[in-house]
Design a protein around this motif. Structure first.
Motif: not given
Ligand SMILES: Cc1cc2nc3c(=O)[nH]c(=O)nc-3n(C[C@H](O)[C@H](O)[C@H](O)COP(=O)(O)O)c2cc1C
Length: 274
Positions: A13-15, A34-40, A90-94, A155-161, A181-183, A197-201
């Motif tokens: 799934a990753r590669y 198995a990590h994947r960002s959750a936005r819901a 304005n990311q709703e998942f927050i 979890c999902v990181y929020v660099g838009a912070l 730095l980030f949320g 799961v999002k593919p990586r390089l």
């Molecule tokens: C520091 C950092 C900031 C991020 N900021 C955002 C964000 O503002 N909004 C968002 O939807 N995802 C954000 N992400 C999630 C990335 O888009 C995501 O980790 C990347 O696309 C890989 O997907 P995956 O985490 O599902 O494997 C951020 C990730 C990191 C590490």
């Protein structure tokens, strides 16, 4: 599913086609793969004590010279989360997530420690100290993320912070020098809106043995462009490959969406960056 066959499927799934053969594995590695960002998220509170366990995991990360140059602000108040969401594109998942963690590069506590002893900590004026704080904060946050995911949270990181660091600092009453730095939005992922799961390089382009090399990189990236294209199509993100995305993300100063002012913002937050 035993560990190895689970890991093989996760590597696939990753590669995609570039998946390496499974090596030694265990439940921790499986969880990482198995990590994947959750936005819901479900409208469900976190278990009692979960926040403190996440912070204990975060504080267990390595930290440069034990400086612990980071802090975290846990936001659960709906109105404050909503204001932070507005500041963070304005990311709703927050708003949806029951917990929003703001990870802070924080040398203010070190400075207060010096002041209490009547000493000004000169070295905190240097870019190196900001980097130490940023690295510390990122390592801590990632430990918390892994811990959260191990508890079945998403979890999902929020660099838009970083879109409006001065307003965020005001909202969180950050001292100086300190900056968010980030949320990290944390909650129970909504199974009705699952993430893949999002593919990586391919490893061939990021793993260099003994010395850095770029041989074969173009072909490997072209193959990855295909993988990410298919991922994007499957996930209704429109067909866009990685190369085109990166060029759009970094091609112009405008693509920084105002964050080209970061040096001035950091200085305004008290980091001298000498
Ligand atoms: C520091 C950092 C900031 C991020 N900021 C955002 C964000 O503002 N909004 C968002 O939807 N995802 C954000 N992400 C999630 C990335 O888009 C995501 O980790 C990347 O696309 C890989 O997907 P995956 O985490 O599902 O494997 C951020 C990730 C990191 C590490």
């Amino acid at each position: 599913m035993d560990a190895v066959s689970g890991i093989s499927a996760l590597l696939r799934a990753r590669y995609g086609d570039a998946a390496p053969a499974a090596g030694p594995g265990n439940a921790v590695i499986e969880a990482l793969l198995a990590h994947r960002s959750a936005r819901a998220f479900l409208p469900r509170a976190l278990p009692t004590g979960a926040l403190e366990m996440l912070v204990a995991a975060a504080q267990s990360a390595s930290t440069s010279s034990n400086m612990q140059a980071w802090s975290v602000v846990a936001v659960q108040d709906a109105a404050r989360k909503s204001r932070l969401a507005t500041l963070a594109a304005n990311q709703e998942f927050i708003r949806e997530a029951p917990l929003f963690l703001a990870w802070i590069a924080d040398t203010s506590r070190l400075q207060r420690t010096g002041e209490a002893a009547g000493t000004r900590l000169e070295a905190t004026d240097y870019l190196e100290s900001f980097l130490v704080a940023a690295v510390d904060a990122a390592l801590a946050a990632q430990n918390a993320t892994v811990a959260a995911e191990s508890l079945g949270l998403g979890c999902v990181y929020v660099g838009a912070l970083r879109n409006h660091p001065l307003e965020v600092a005001e909202e969180l009453r950050l001292p100086s020098p300190a900056v968010a730095l980030f949320g990290l939005a944390v909650g129970y992922p909504d199974p009705a809106r699952p993430a893949e799961v999002k593919p990586r390089l391919p490893q061939s382009v990021v793993l260099h043995r003994e010395q850095y090399g770029t041989e074969g990189e173009r072909a490997a990236i072209a193959a990855y462009d295909g993988e990410l294209n298919r991922f994007s199509e499957r996930n209704a993100m429109g067909a866009t490959d990685w190369s085109r995305r990166m060029i759009a993300r970094l091609g112009t100063v405008a693509s920084l969406r105002g964050r080209d002012a970061m040096r001035e913002w950091l200085k305004a937050r008290g980091f001298a960056l000498r």
